[in-house]
Design an enzyme around this catalytic site. Structure first.
Site, PDB file in Angstrom:
ATOM      1  CG  HIS A  75      -0.181  -0.054   2.529  1.00 34.38           C
ATOM      2  ND1 HIS A  75      -0.306  -1.112   3.393  1.00 34.38           N
ATOM      3  CD2 HIS A  75       0.706   0.796   3.119  1.00 34.38           C
ATOM      4  CE1 HIS A  75       0.452  -0.904   4.453  1.00 34.38           C
ATOM      5  NE2 HIS A  75       1.074   0.251   4.299  1.00 34.38           N
ATOM      6  CB  SER A  76       4.492   1.759  -0.365  1.00 29.81           C
ATOM      7  OG  SER A  76       5.399   2.838  -0.439  1.00 29.81           O
TER       8      SER A  76
END
Length: 329
Positions: A75-76
Site C-alpha cells: 500500500h506504499s
C-alpha cells in the site's frame, strides 16, 4: 525561495499547497486546527512523498542514473509516487514490495499502471535485505540505479520538507497565525526531520509533534541522525537539540494494522469536515492529535497545523476491511 541553492530539482507540482482551517473540529476540540493540504498535490494523487521526490529525482538525473529502486509495503504511497516520478522523468522504476499475497487495487494498481517492475517478498525485513541485491543485479545488466531507502528518508529527500517549512512560514505571515504545534504522521522519519530543521531555519517557534504510526522506539534517534546528515551534506546551520524531536506512539497495534478506533476517526473527520483520511497514516495521526488535546499535551486555545500527508489510494486498497469496521457500529 530556495533554501539550498544549486541543488538539482525536478519540478513535480505547483506551490504552495493550501493551508486551511477546519472550523467545526476546531470548535469541538478547543484548539484552532489548520490543515496543510499536501494531500491535494496534483501529481500522482499527491502526498508528502512528492516533495521528497523532487530532490531525489533531481539528484538521480544529475548523476546519470536511469532507474529508481526502492522498497515499501504493497500500500506504499512512496512506491506509487516513485513509480510515477520515474516515468515523468524518463526513468525506469523497480519496486520491492511486501507481502507476496495481494490484490491488485489501490496504490498497487497504480504501481502497475505506471509500469513499474515489481519484486514481491514476504516481509519488510526481506524487502530491506533485497534492496541492494536488486540494485547490484541492475548494475550487472548495465543499468545505473539510484537506490532510495524506505520512505525516501535520506538527506536529499528531507530537503523537500525543509523547503515546505519555509512555505508554511510564509503562509503563517499571510494568515497572521502563530501555531504552537505542527502535528503529522511520522513513519520513516524524513518528513519530521525536514520540518524540524526547516522550521528552525525559518525562525518558526513551533513544536513539531510526530505521531509514530509504526511503533518504533528508535524513531527519535533516527530523526536526529537524519537532521545531522542533512545539515552536513548541505552545509546548513541550525540549533537542533534532542528535545526538539517529539514523538508519540499511536500505531494502534503496529504498522499497517487497521482498527475500529482509527476507522471511526476517518468517519468523524469525513462527516464533520468533508476531509478524507487514510487508515494507515493520517487517521492515526489525527487520532493522536485528538488524544493529545484531550490529555492537555496540546494546550487548549492553541493554534495547531496538521500536515495532511496524503494517501487516498490506501482507502481503496483496504475498502473491504474499512467497511467491515464501519458496519460494526
Amino acid at each position: 525561495m530556495r533554501v539550498v541553492k544549486g541543488v538539482p530539482r525536478f519540478n513535480l507540482f505547483r506551490k504552495p499547497t493550501l493551508l486551511e482551517k477546519v472550523g467545526k473540529l476546531s470548535e469541538e476540540l478547543g484548539v484552532e486546527v489548520y490543515v496543510k493540504r499536501d494531500d491535494v498535490i496534483e501529481f500522482a494523487m499527491g502526498g508528502n512523498k512528492v516533495r521528497k521526490l523532487e530532490f531525489i529525482v533531481g539528484e538521480a538525473l544529475a548523476t546519470g542514473c536511469d532507474t529508481l529502486v526502492t522498497v515499501g509495503a504493497i500500500h506504499s504511497n512512496h512506491a506509487r509516487t516513485t513509480a510515477a516520478a520515474a516515468k515523468k522523468a524518463g526513468l525506469n522504476a523497480h519496486l520491492i514490495l511486501w507481502p507476496r499475497n495481494y490484490e491488485v487495487k489501490g496504490n498497487l494498481l497504480l504501481d502497475m499502471l505506471y509500469d513499474a517492475e515489481i519484486t514481491f517478498v514476504d516481509s519488510r525485513e526481506a524487502a530491506l535485505e533485497k534492496l541492494n541485491a536488486v540494485a547490484e543485479e541492475l548494475r550487472r545488466k548495465g543499468a545505473k540505479p539510484y537506490v532510495i531507502p524506505l520512505g525516501g528518508a535520506i538527506p536529499t529527500g528531507i530537503l523537500g520538507y525543509v523547503e515546505a517549512a519555509f512555505e508554511i512560514a510564509r503562509q503563517l505571515g499571510e494568515l497572521n497565525i502563530k501555531p504552537k504545534y505542527v502535528v503529522h504522521a511520522s513513519g520513516s522519519g524524513g518528513t519530521q526531520a525536514g520540518l524540524v530543521l526547516g522550521l528552525k531555519l525559518a525562525g518558526v517557534n513551533a513544536k513539531v509533534i510526530g505521531i509514530d504510526i509504526m511503533g518504533k522506539p528508535e524513531l527519535p534517534r533516527k530523526i536526529i541522525e537524519l537532521i545531522k546528515e542533512t545539515m552536513e551534506k548541505y552545509r546548513l546551520n541550525a540549533d537542533v537539540k534532542s528535545e526538539d524531536i517529539i514523538v508519540y506512539d499511536y500505531s494502534f497495534g503496529g504498522y499497517g494494522v487497521l482498527t475500529k478506533k482509527v476507522v471511526d476517526i476517518m468517519v468523524k473527520v469525513a462527516k464533520t469536515e468533508g476531509l478524507l483520511l487514510d487508515p494507515i497514516y493520517t487517521a492515526k495521526a489525527f487520532a493522536g492529535l485528538i488524544d493529545l488535546v484531550r490529555k492537555g499535551v496540546v494546550e487548549q486555545g492553541s493554534q495547531v497545523i496538521f500536515i495532511h500527508t496524503g494517501g487516498y489510494p490506501i482507502i481503496f486498497q483496504y475498502s473491504e476491511e474499512i467497511w467491515k469496521l464501519i458496519k460494526k457500529g
